[in-house]
Design a protein around this motif. Structure first.
Motif, mmCIF file in Angstrom:
data_model
loop_
_atom_site.group_PDB
_atom_site.id
_atom_site.type_symbol
_atom_site.label_atom_id
_atom_site.label_comp_id
_atom_site.label_asym_id
_atom_site.label_seq_id
_atom_site.Cartn_x
_atom_site.Cartn_y
_atom_site.Cartn_z
ATOM 1 N N ILE A 114 0.556 -1.382 0.109
ATOM 2 C CA ILE A 114 -0.376 -0.405 -0.428
ATOM 3 C C ILE A 114 0.440 1.373 -0.268
ATOM 4 O O ILE A 114 1.722 1.617 0.473
ATOM 5 N N LEU A 115 0.767 1.828 -0.331
ATOM 6 C CA LEU A 115 1.405 3.371 -0.757
ATOM 7 C C LEU A 115 -0.153 4.439 -0.745
ATOM 8 O O LEU A 115 -0.750 4.625 -1.601
ATOM 9 N N TRP A 116 -0.125 5.287 0.604
ATOM 10 C CA TRP A 116 -0.677 6.155 0.823
ATOM 11 C C TRP A 116 0.058 7.493 0.515
ATOM 12 O O TRP A 116 0.389 7.491 1.829
ATOM 13 N N SER A 118 -1.132 12.251 1.683
ATOM 14 C CA SER A 118 -1.952 13.153 1.229
ATOM 15 C C SER A 118 -2.019 13.978 -0.562
ATOM 16 O O SER A 118 -2.474 15.410 -0.741
ATOM 17 N N ASN A 119 -0.468 13.614 -1.016
ATOM 18 C CA ASN A 119 0.501 14.486 -2.081
ATOM 19 C C ASN A 119 0.982 13.957 -3.087
ATOM 20 O O ASN A 119 1.821 12.875 -2.259
ATOM 21 N N PHE A 120 0.355 13.356 -3.797
ATOM 22 C CA PHE A 120 1.334 13.205 -4.681
ATOM 23 C C PHE A 120 2.982 13.793 -6.182
ATOM 24 O O PHE A 120 3.382 13.170 -6.808
ATOM 25 N N SER A 121 3.004 15.282 -4.969
ATOM 26 C CA SER A 121 4.098 15.839 -5.752
ATOM 27 C C SER A 121 5.301 15.682 -5.233
ATOM 28 O O SER A 121 5.254 15.374 -4.556
ATOM 29 N N ILE A 122 6.649 15.076 -6.442
ATOM 30 C CA ILE A 122 7.771 15.321 -6.007
ATOM 31 C C ILE A 122 7.973 17.073 -5.185
ATOM 32 O O ILE A 122 8.831 16.052 -4.457
ATOM 33 N N ALA A 219 4.138 6.193 -9.213
ATOM 34 C CA ALA A 219 3.461 5.078 -7.888
ATOM 35 C C ALA A 219 3.096 3.897 -8.332
ATOM 36 O O ALA A 219 3.127 2.860 -7.337
ATOM 37 N N ALA A 220 1.898 3.248 -9.009
ATOM 38 C CA ALA A 220 1.299 2.425 -9.264
ATOM 39 C C ALA A 220 2.197 1.100 -9.710
ATOM 40 O O ALA A 220 2.088 0.149 -9.464
ATOM 41 N N THR A 232 5.746 4.394 1.024
ATOM 42 C CA THR A 232 6.012 6.364 0.942
ATOM 43 C C THR A 232 6.171 6.704 -0.220
ATOM 44 O O THR A 232 7.463 6.309 -1.139
ATOM 45 N N ILE A 233 6.158 7.856 -0.982
ATOM 46 C CA ILE A 233 6.723 9.088 -1.557
ATOM 47 C C ILE A 233 7.819 8.637 -1.320
ATOM 48 O O ILE A 233 9.130 8.145 -2.806
#
Length: 250
Positions: A114-116, A118-122, A219-220, A232-233
């Protein structure tokens, strides 16, 4: 030899992020959407070759490798349960989750990756690290986090603001929050450190939500096939930005 396509289920497909994910996945090599799931019953059963399903029909989706979830807290439990049942990965950017839902996600991570976030921005991942370091270097300074989003965003403070606040707390600060909802602002986060006679401002402005959708798709692709655990990111980015890249397996 070409890598096989990563098969995705997009959960929350009628939302702004869901629409961006569907559009961008068509432009990404090695990415295939096998189901688009929404709360409402679809007006069309197939759009651009992608089967459209309601949440109640989600269990009938074709086989997929990763579910990408940008929905609402009340819809999260169903997609998590489906991923556990099928033993596939989950990438989620749904914010406002309750404590029990976070506990369920932790429990699920014993069997699936699982990768949760709150923000997927580098850029926000880098900002997170800068905030932690600034807080540690500025003991006793006031820390304020001001976030701005479009009027349709429901949770406040934003999940990203709370994540940045957690980074500030790691550095010893005690952040305070303010939230603004106006117009069609994609997302802006200001972390302000104020001392006697001086102030430092760390700001991230998102110009377009495509940055979050692209980050989630990357990420997927990265998460597919990983061992069970919480990621995590920072794990995805490795040590390029100097963050801890050790996943927390359960």
């Amino acid at each position: 030899m070409n890598k096989p396509s990563v098969k995705l289920l997009i959960h929350g497909a009628q939302g702004r992020m869901g629409q961006a994910l569907l559009r961008l996945c068509g432009e990404e090599p090695g990415c295939e959407v096998v189901a688009a799931v929404s709360r409402r019953n679809p007006s069309q059963r197939v759009v651009d070759g992608v089967p459209q399903l309601s949440t109640g029909e989600m269990n009938g989706a074709s086989a997929f490798d990763v579910a990408v979830d940008f929905s609402l807290p009340e819809a999260f439990d169903a997609v998590l349960a489906l991923c556990v049942e099928r033993k596939v990965a989950l990438v989620s950017g749904t914010t406002g989750l309750l404590g029990a839902q976070r506990e369920a996600m932790e429990a699920a991570s014993t069997t699936i990756p699982i990768l949760w976030a709150s923000n997927f921005s580098i850029g926000v991942a880098v900002l997170h690290d800068l905030v932690r370091r600034a807080a540690a270097a500025l003991p006793g300074w006031d820390c304020d986090i001001i976030e701005m989003h479009h009027t349709r965003k429901l949770d406040a403070p934003s999940g990203t603001a709370l994540t940045l606040g957690a980074a500030a707390e790691q550095g010893g600060a005690h952040p305070k929050y303010a939230a603004i909802r106006a117009g069609d602002i994609v997302g802006e986060h200001l972390v302000q450190f104020t001392g006697q006679g001086e102030r430092i401002e760390l700001v991230h402005r998102a110009m377009h939500r495509d940055i979050f959708a692209r980050g989630a798709l990357h990420a997927a692709a990265w998460l597919a096939g990983k061992p069970a655990g919480i990621y995590t990111i920072a794990d995805m980015l490795g040590d390029k930005i100097g963050l801890d890249s050790t996943p927390r397996s359960r």
